[in-house]
Scaffold this motif. Structure first.
Motif, PDB file in Angstrom:
ATOM      1  N   ASN A   6       1.098  -1.112  -0.185  1.00  0.00           N
ATOM      2  CA  ASN A   6      -0.108  -0.250  -0.172  1.00  0.00           C
ATOM      3  C   ASN A   6       0.874   1.512  -0.127  1.00  0.00           C
ATOM      4  N   LYS A   7       1.611   1.677  -0.939  1.00  0.00           N
ATOM      5  CA  LYS A   7       2.993   3.036  -1.112  1.00  0.00           C
ATOM      6  C   LYS A   7       2.654   3.917  -2.706  1.00  0.00           C
ATOM      7  N   ASN A   8       1.518   4.917  -2.004  1.00  0.00           N
ATOM      8  CA  ASN A   8       1.320   6.110  -3.180  1.00  0.00           C
ATOM      9  C   ASN A   8       2.392   5.684  -4.633  1.00  0.00           C
ATOM     10  N   ASN A   9       2.967   5.400  -4.727  1.00  0.00           N
ATOM     11  CA  ASN A   9       3.968   5.353  -5.547  1.00  0.00           C
ATOM     12  C   ASN A   9       4.324   3.389  -6.156  1.00  0.00           C
ATOM     13  N   PHE A  10       3.355   2.757  -5.478  1.00  0.00           N
ATOM     14  CA  PHE A  10       3.300   1.479  -6.161  1.00  0.00           C
ATOM     15  C   PHE A  10       2.125   0.893  -7.369  1.00  0.00           C
ATOM     16  N   SER A  11       2.587   1.329  -8.544  1.00  0.00           N
ATOM     17  CA  SER A  11       1.042   0.735  -9.176  1.00  0.00           C
ATOM     18  C   SER A  11       1.669  -1.243  -9.586  1.00  0.00           C
ATOM     19  N   LEU A  12       0.387  -1.596  -9.583  1.00  0.00           N
ATOM     20  CA  LEU A  12      -0.347  -2.868 -10.192  1.00  0.00           C
ATOM     21  C   LEU A  12      -0.269  -2.957 -11.709  1.00  0.00           C
ATOM     22  N   GLY A  13       0.069  -3.536 -12.653  1.00  0.00           N
ATOM     23  CA  GLY A  13       0.240  -3.453 -13.171  1.00  0.00           C
ATOM     24  C   GLY A  13      -0.052  -4.988 -14.256  1.00  0.00           C
ATOM     25  N   ILE A  14      -0.900  -5.542 -15.132  1.00  0.00           N
ATOM     26  CA  ILE A  14      -1.211  -6.830 -15.940  1.00  0.00           C
ATOM     27  C   ILE A  14      -0.673  -6.795 -17.375  1.00  0.00           C
ATOM     28  N   ASN A  15      -0.200  -7.440 -18.110  1.00  0.00           N
ATOM     29  CA  ASN A  15       0.011  -7.384 -19.748  1.00  0.00           C
ATOM     30  C   ASN A  15      -0.694  -7.990 -20.270  1.00  0.00           C
ATOM     31  N   THR A  16      -1.055  -8.412 -21.221  1.00  0.00           N
ATOM     32  CA  THR A  16      -0.911  -9.798 -22.062  1.00  0.00           C
ATOM     33  C   THR A  16      -0.895  -9.760 -23.201  1.00  0.00           C
ATOM     34  N   THR A  17       0.409 -10.365 -23.619  1.00  0.00           N
ATOM     35  CA  THR A  17       0.920 -10.198 -25.292  1.00  0.00           C
ATOM     36  C   THR A  17      -0.782 -11.082 -26.111  1.00  0.00           C
ATOM     37  N   VAL A  18      -0.672 -10.331 -26.975  1.00  0.00           N
ATOM     38  CA  VAL A  18      -2.457 -11.555 -28.236  1.00  0.00           C
ATOM     39  C   VAL A  18      -2.152 -11.882 -28.971  1.00  0.00           C
ATOM     40  N   SER A  19      -1.291 -13.377 -29.184  1.00  0.00           N
ATOM     41  CA  SER A  19      -0.440 -13.702 -29.641  1.00  0.00           C
ATOM     42  C   SER A  19      -2.033 -14.913 -30.871  1.00  0.00           C
ATOM     43  N   ALA A  20      -0.931 -15.892 -31.658  1.00  0.00           N
ATOM     44  CA  ALA A  20      -1.982 -16.947 -32.439  1.00  0.00           C
ATOM     45  C   ALA A  20      -2.497 -17.762 -31.446  1.00  0.00           C
ATOM     46  N   TYR A  21      -1.981 -17.872 -30.524  1.00  0.00           N
ATOM     47  CA  TYR A  21      -1.927 -19.529 -29.950  1.00  0.00           C
ATOM     48  C   TYR A  21      -3.033 -18.551 -28.223  1.00  0.00           C
ATOM     49  N   ASN A  22      -3.309 -16.988 -28.278  1.00  0.00           N
ATOM     50  CA  ASN A  22      -4.481 -16.646 -27.377  1.00  0.00           C
ATOM     51  C   ASN A  22      -5.588 -16.059 -27.502  1.00  0.00           C
ATOM     52  N   ALA A  23      -5.782 -15.640 -29.570  1.00  0.00           N
ATOM     53  CA  ALA A  23      -6.198 -14.785 -29.214  1.00  0.00           C
ATOM     54  C   ALA A  23      -8.069 -14.931 -29.463  1.00  0.00           C
TER      55      ALA A  23
END
Length: 204
Positions: A6-23
């Motif tokens: 719980n810190k103001n300068n901390f941000s948690l993000g998730i990134n998905t790479t969209v490929s032929a395997y998961n589109a």
């Protein structure tokens, strides 16, 4: 565990790479990731690059699926509720999806590329690349006595900048497109407007 920070300068993000395997599973992937309640959630298209060591892997989508995926990403990014600084990233990403769709549909640049002028890349072996997609090497820092300016303003770097300026390539590299957008005056009002709408939404 990361969400317990719980810190103001901390941000948690998730990134998905969209490929032929998961589109084909994007709605399910989105639902799962959003259910984890990150500060931000982003998607981007997979690319084949020498630096990724995946040339010829078949990881990329065809044109139609790429455009469909980008439309999905753009729609979802407009609905996203982001926290902290992640909202700025989301605004940039929405603009990127729009530009990327134009690049794929037109198969040509829609904005000038400033690789080697506005940005570059320093790799672990000391090579300086102006373009990470085409592996355009300006030189090596060790060979130049670690004098960055000497390489950046050298004759080979100038030649590569001229080559990039006149080239017909149109990559989807997010970092490159971000930098190119920020250097175009026509994008600044769009970004400012999106920022104001985000802040109003956040206030509500």
């Amino acid at each position: 565990r990361l969400k317990t920070i719980n810190k103001n300068n901390f941000s948690l993000g998730i990134n998905t790479t969209v490929s032929a395997y998961n589109a084909d599973y994007l709605p399910d992937i989105l639902s799962y990731c959003i259910g984890l309640k990150p500060d931000s959630y982003l998607m981007e298209l997979a690319e084949e690059r020498e630096m990724f060591r995946n040339l010829g892997s078949g990881v990329c989508l065809d044109q139609k699926k790429s455009i469909d995926a980008l439309k999905f990403m753009l729609n979802e990014s407009r609905k996203a509720k982001c926290k902290r600084f992640s909202g700025i990233t989301q605004i940039m990403r929405s603009q990127y999806y729009d530009v990327a769709r134009g690049l794929i549909q037109g198969q040509k640049r829609t904005i000038p590329c400033l690789a080697g002028t506005a940005f570059g890349h320093i790799f672990s072996n000391g090579d300086i690349w102006c373009c990470s997609v085409k592996k355009r090497v300006m030189g090596n820092l060790k060979d130049a006595g670690y004098d960055f300016k000497k390489l950046w303003h050298g004759s080979e770097s100038d030649r590569l900048r001229r080559e990039i300026s006149s080239a017909s390539c149109h990559c989807l590299s997010a970092n490159a497109v971000y930098s190119n957008m920020l250097c175009q005056v026509c994008f600044l009002p769009k970004l400012a407007n999106s920022y104001l709408l985000w802040k109003i939404s956040d206030f509500k």
